[in-house]
Enzyme design. Structure first.
Site, PDB file in Angstrom:
ATOM      1  N   HIS A 270      27.671 -34.608 -38.034  1.00 14.11           N
ATOM      2  CA  HIS A 270      28.979 -35.222 -38.292  1.00 14.11           C
ATOM      3  C   HIS A 270      30.078 -34.275 -37.849  1.00 14.11           C
ATOM      4  CE1 HIS A 270      32.187 -37.402 -40.344  1.00 14.11           C
ATOM      5  NE2 HIS A 270      31.349 -38.420 -40.304  1.00 14.11           N
ATOM      6  N   ASP A 320      24.769 -43.284 -41.247  1.00 14.80           N
ATOM      7  CA  ASP A 320      23.962 -44.263 -40.528  1.00 14.80           C
ATOM      8  C   ASP A 320      22.465 -44.126 -40.780  1.00 14.80           C
ATOM      9  OD1 ASP A 320      26.029 -45.710 -39.175  1.00 14.80           O
ATOM     10  OD2 ASP A 320      26.415 -43.857 -38.088  1.00 14.80           O
TER      11      ASP A 320
HETATM   12  N1  COA Z   1      21.028 -34.343 -32.844  1.00 14.86           N
HETATM   13  C1  COA Z   1      20.823 -33.210 -32.174  1.00 14.86           C
HETATM   14  N2  COA Z   1      21.774 -32.280 -31.977  1.00 14.86           N
HETATM   15  C2  COA Z   1      22.999 -32.538 -32.501  1.00 14.86           C
HETATM   16  C3  COA Z   1      23.274 -33.713 -33.214  1.00 14.86           C
HETATM   17  C4  COA Z   1      22.232 -34.637 -33.375  1.00 14.86           C
HETATM   18  N3  COA Z   1      22.411 -35.765 -34.047  1.00 14.86           N
HETATM   19  N4  COA Z   1      24.561 -33.687 -33.626  1.00 14.86           N
HETATM   20  C5  COA Z   1      25.083 -32.549 -33.160  1.00 14.86           C
HETATM   21  N5  COA Z   1      24.128 -31.854 -32.486  1.00 14.86           N
HETATM   22  C6  COA Z   1      24.271 -30.553 -31.850  1.00 14.86           C
HETATM   23  C7  COA Z   1      24.757 -30.731 -30.411  1.00 14.86           C
HETATM   24  O1  COA Z   1      23.694 -30.847 -29.502  1.00 14.86           O
HETATM   25  C8  COA Z   1      25.533 -29.467 -30.223  1.00 14.86           C
HETATM   26  O2  COA Z   1      24.619 -28.417 -29.996  1.00 14.86           O
HETATM   27  P1  COA Z   1      24.923 -27.302 -28.887  1.00 14.86           P
HETATM   28  O3  COA Z   1      26.197 -26.661 -29.333  1.00 14.86           O
HETATM   29  O4  COA Z   1      23.725 -26.450 -28.938  1.00 14.86           O
HETATM   30  O5  COA Z   1      25.089 -28.066 -27.608  1.00 14.86           O
HETATM   31  C9  COA Z   1      26.157 -29.221 -31.580  1.00 14.86           C
HETATM   32  O6  COA Z   1      25.305 -29.856 -32.515  1.00 14.86           O
HETATM   33  C10 COA Z   1      27.561 -29.778 -31.696  1.00 14.86           C
HETATM   34  O7  COA Z   1      27.551 -31.123 -31.235  1.00 14.86           O
HETATM   35  P2  COA Z   1      28.871 -31.922 -30.843  1.00 14.86           P
HETATM   36  O8  COA Z   1      28.463 -33.169 -30.131  1.00 14.86           O
HETATM   37  O9  COA Z   1      29.838 -31.028 -30.155  1.00 14.86           O
HETATM   38  O10 COA Z   1      29.442 -32.232 -32.274  1.00 14.86           O
HETATM   39  P3  COA Z   1      30.469 -33.369 -32.608  1.00 14.86           P
HETATM   40  O11 COA Z   1      31.177 -32.964 -33.804  1.00 14.86           O
HETATM   41  O12 COA Z   1      31.274 -33.708 -31.410  1.00 14.86           O
HETATM   42  O13 COA Z   1      29.477 -34.603 -32.852  1.00 14.86           O
HETATM   43  C11 COA Z   1      28.438 -36.490 -33.638  1.00 14.86           C
HETATM   44  C12 COA Z   1      29.424 -35.372 -33.954  1.00 14.86           C
HETATM   45  C13 COA Z   1      28.396 -37.428 -34.822  1.00 14.86           C
HETATM   46  C14 COA Z   1      28.896 -37.260 -32.403  1.00 14.86           C
HETATM   47  C15 COA Z   1      27.045 -35.888 -33.388  1.00 14.86           C
HETATM   48  O14 COA Z   1      26.587 -35.210 -34.537  1.00 14.86           O
HETATM   49  C16 COA Z   1      26.024 -36.919 -32.938  1.00 14.86           C
HETATM   50  O15 COA Z   1      25.936 -37.213 -31.744  1.00 14.86           O
HETATM   51  N6  COA Z   1      25.229 -37.489 -33.874  1.00 14.86           N
HETATM   52  C17 COA Z   1      24.272 -38.517 -33.546  1.00 14.86           C
HETATM   53  C18 COA Z   1      24.961 -39.867 -33.504  1.00 14.86           C
HETATM   54  C19 COA Z   1      25.349 -40.320 -34.877  1.00 14.86           C
HETATM   55  O16 COA Z   1      24.550 -40.304 -35.810  1.00 14.86           O
HETATM   56  N7  COA Z   1      26.590 -40.783 -34.977  1.00 14.86           N
HETATM   57  C20 COA Z   1      27.125 -41.317 -36.226  1.00 14.86           C
HETATM   58  C21 COA Z   1      28.175 -40.419 -36.776  1.00 14.86           C
HETATM   59  S1  COA Z   1      28.665 -40.931 -38.386  1.00 14.86           S
END
Ligand code: COA
Length: 385
Positions: A270, A320
């Site tokens: 998140h 989710d």
């Molecule tokens: N699975 C695997 N790795 C994850 C992850 C996940 N669900 N969520 C974050 N990470 C990792 C990323 O790969 C990244 O690692 P790195 O720095 O080694 O590349 C790090 O954590 C940061 O990720 P980032 O995408 O920059 O964080 P964010 O704050 O932008 O992303 C989300 C938030 C929600 C988009 C992200 O956690 C995600 O994609 N989750 C899965 C989709 C999901 O469940 N969405 C619903 C949100 S309520």
């Protein structure tokens, strides 16, 4: 003669730090909800969701979000009556819906909201934002349930005035009276998913309405934004992931492969919460209540996956993750999970539309330009082929 503006031109502020994804940026005040990412807490209008979950109905929560306080018994009765009156769809809208292609359910919902705007002769009248919002809140479940019936060539079922919001949706979708346990689970889900501050879809709605456009345009933008797998579609992607795993003993190999392939675990991570999403435990409890009489397999896989991903990557679950099992146990088709999320979030979106419109300022951030500068125009016949 044009005025000479050269002396009025301010000096460029120079490079400013870029907050990629607007991370950590506070864009506005709000009184609607509060997300504390460090303590992992969420409250609506001052009420913790731990207070509301399982106690307030979705109708009460929607009233709270839009009006700022819980309703009295009389106010709730009026509110329920108004929602019930607005749930049926007009015959002309139904006819149009029957002729639309039954493709992606979120694309369909987005299109129907847009058509509602086209059909409303007062769409541009911003003094009508409140009744228009109520109309959208009341009609979303009708539209989603009807989509599923139409695409499956099943007889259309209208809402029943004696049923509440959650019960009506299940009735219209499945064509039979839902069990009290199913109604309670969906009602709790609707309450928990109703609002979440400046998430991407809500921010899209606020940005739209910040231009003084109509509520239908704002909600069309919000539905389109919720559709993305990093936002609302994570619930159906989480179910697909559980299906792919198939059985609890396949969790560890799945985690290993996902890490090796640098893929994401859907329903994990998140932007704001630094630990477990405060809604997850309530959703798990609701899913467990339904699974008692059903197949607990999906919960067993989920629990093992939750632990394995935490052990491997210290990633906590988000809203989710257990939504997936919960909605599955309710007999909702996987590709309808995100539209059902929209049926909950519509009240939060509308509350934000009203709040933004009441104290509006155009939302217009800056960008840090990183492309080339000072290029000279080359006539077409002199450009490299
Ligand atoms: N699975 C695997 N790795 C994850 C992850 C996940 N669900 N969520 C974050 N990470 C990792 C990323 O790969 C990244 O690692 P790195 O720095 O080694 O590349 C790090 O954590 C940061 O990720 P980032 O995408 O920059 O964080 P964010 O704050 O932008 O992303 C989300 C938030 C929600 C988009 C992200 O956690 C995600 O994609 N989750 C899965 C989709 C999901 O469940 N969405 C619903 C949100 S309520």
């Amino acid at each position: 003669m044009s005025p000479d503006l050269s002396s009025a031109k301010p000096a460029s502020p120079g490079p400013v730090p870029v907050q990629k994804g607007l991370e950590g940026v506070v864009a506005s005040d709000t009184k609607i909800s509060d997300v504390d990412g460090v303590k992992c807490e969420l409250s609506y209008r001052g009420y913790s969701i731990d207070e509301l979950a399982g106690k307030a109905s979705y109708e009460e929560a929607a009233y709270l979000l839009l009006n700022g306080a819980l309703p009295s018994a009389g106010e709730l009765a009026d509110w329920n009556r108004e929602l019930a009156d607005r749930r049926p769809l007009e015959a002309e809208l139904l006819q149009t819906m029957e002729r639309l292609p039954f493709g992606d359910p979120m694309a369909y919902l987005r299109t129907v909201v847009s058509i509602m705007g086209l059909r409303d002769p007062h769409a541009e009248d911003l003094t009508r934002l409140r009744p228009q919002s109520l109309d959208l809140i009341a009609k979303f479940p009708t539209i989603v349930a009807l989509f599923d019936r139409l695409r499956n060539r099943r007889a259309m079922l209208g809402p029943r005035p004696n049923l509440g919001h959650a019960a009506n949706f299940l009735y219209m979708l499945h064509g039979e009276d839902p069990s009290p346990a199913a109604v309670a689970a969906l009602d709790a889900y609707f309450v928990l998913l109703a609002e979440h501050s400046f998430n991407a879809s809500t921010f899209a709605a606020r940005t739209s309405v910040g231009t003084q456009t109509d509520v239908y345009s704002a909600i069309t933008a919000a539905v389109g934004t919720l559709k993305g797998p990093l936002h609302g579609a994570a619930n159906s992607k989480a179910m697909e992931m559980l299906n792919e795993i198939g059985s609890a003993d396949q969790v560890e190999p799945f985690v290993k492969k996902t890490l090796a392939d640098h893929k994401r675990f859907m329903g994990f991570g998140h932007r704001v919460y630094k630990g477990e999403d405060p809604r997850a435990k309530h959703l798990k409890r609701s899913a467990e209540a339904l699974a008692d009489t059903d197949d607990p397999k999906w919960l067993r896989i989920s629990e093992r996956l939750q632990q394995a991903v935490w052990d491997a990557k210290k990633l906590a679950i988000n809203v989710d993750f257990y939504s997936a099992s919960l909605l599955h146990y309710l007999g909702i088709p996987t590709d309808l999970f995100t539209p059902v999320f929209a049926c909950a979030r519509i009240s939060g979106w509308c509350a934000h539309v009203l709040e933004q419109a009441a104290d509006n300022r155009l939302i217009r951030p800056l960008a840090h330009y990183t492309g080339p500068r000072g290029l000279r125009f080359v006539p077409l016949d002199q450009r490299a082929t």
